[in-house]
Scaffold this motif. Structure first.
Motif, PDB file in Angstrom:
ATOM      1  N   HIS A  98      -7.679   5.228   1.453  1.00  0.00           N
ATOM      2  CA  HIS A  98      -7.807   3.817   1.857  1.00  0.00           C
ATOM      3  C   HIS A  98      -8.979   4.292   0.940  1.00  0.00           C
ATOM      4  N   SER A 113      -9.385  -6.290  -3.433  1.00  0.00           N
ATOM      5  CA  SER A 113      -8.879  -5.098  -3.530  1.00  0.00           C
ATOM      6  C   SER A 113      -7.791  -4.727  -4.866  1.00  0.00           C
ATOM      7  N   GLN A 168      -6.437  -0.766  -6.903  1.00  0.00           N
ATOM      8  CA  GLN A 168      -6.094   0.615  -6.700  1.00  0.00           C
ATOM      9  C   GLN A 168      -6.454   1.458  -7.795  1.00  0.00           C
ATOM     10  N   SER A 220       0.913  -1.188   0.102  1.00  0.00           N
ATOM     11  CA  SER A 220       0.133  -0.193   0.380  1.00  0.00           C
ATOM     12  C   SER A 220       1.080   1.314  -0.192  1.00  0.00           C
TER      13      SER A 220
END
Length: 234
Positions: free
Chosen positions: A91, A42, A44, A20
């Motif tokens: 996040h 997950s 991005q 991260s």
């Protein structure tokens, strides 16, 4: 009809704090999508895209089209973490939405025509917005980005409760089913109070007595204080 808002994302394979941290240095934001029948995944996102979207009210209250490498899923933003000092998003949490099931979400209230109302034209009145958002329940297809509250008829002494707000079709406020004590005042018209401090008179200083007016008592000698009256030397 609410507008469509597409957010692009990529699948993230590396996980953990170190991964991260590397993503953030590369101007990406780590994220996760969960809910529904699929396992958490997950993701991005490009930081600049997220920063631009986060400037808009809809990013926090509207149904989003999350485009994950060409596959679009209906989601809601459930959490956004920011850096405590820097202007950086750290996040994101997205929740998958089943379009056949009702959802609950807080949406902002937009107050309209306040200046045109009778109360808005009276000097000395304050129009207080006590509630700026409200939790609603509806199907995803009926989710409004905001709820408009028309104040054009607002008068002196009026109180606009949640129960008197006109809601879009299919939208409900779940709190109103819990009793009258949950029917909060969204707008209140009050008179502006001008607080005037009461002047308290300072206590008059005691008049000074001139030194010449004070009669000095004769000083007593030690002999006079020791001598007994009526007794002399033999």
């Amino acid at each position: 009809m609410a507008s469509k808002h597409e957010i692009k994302a990529q699948i993230r394979k590396d996980e953990g704090k170190g991964a991260s941290r590397r993503l953030r240095h590369a101007d990406f934001v780590p994220a996760v999508i969960y809910g529904g029948t699929q396992p958490p995944q997950s993701l991005q996102l490009i930081h600049n895209d997220v920063a631009l979207a986060a400037r808009n009210e809809w990013f926090f209250s509207a149904l989003l089209d999350l485009n994950i490498e060409g596959k679009v899923q209906k989601v809601l933003l459930r959490d956004l973490q920011r850096h405590p000092v820097k202007s950086r998003v750290l996040h994101l949490d997205f929740q998958r939405i089943d379009e056949s099931k009702p959802i609950r979400l807080k949406v902002p209230l937009h107050f309209l025509n306040q200046d045109k109302s009778p109360a808005g034209k009276i000097a000395g009145l304050l129009i207080m917005h006590e509630v700026n958002e409200v939790e609603i329940s509806c199907l995803p297809s009926q989710l409004p980005e905001h709820i408009e509250v028309d104040l054009s008829t607002l008068e002196k002494g009026d109180i606009v409760h949640l129960s008197s707000i006109k809601l879009p079709e299919g939208v409900q406020i779940p709190a109103l089913r819990l009793g009258k004590e949950h029917d909060l005042a969204a707008v209140v018209v009050k008179e502006a109070r001008v607080e005037v401090e009461e002047e308290t008179a300072a206590p008059e200083a005691a008049a000074e007595v001139p030194a010449t007016a004070v009669k000095a008592e004769p000083a007593k000698t030690d002999a006079a204080t020791k001598a007994e009256p009526g007794k002399g030397k033999k």
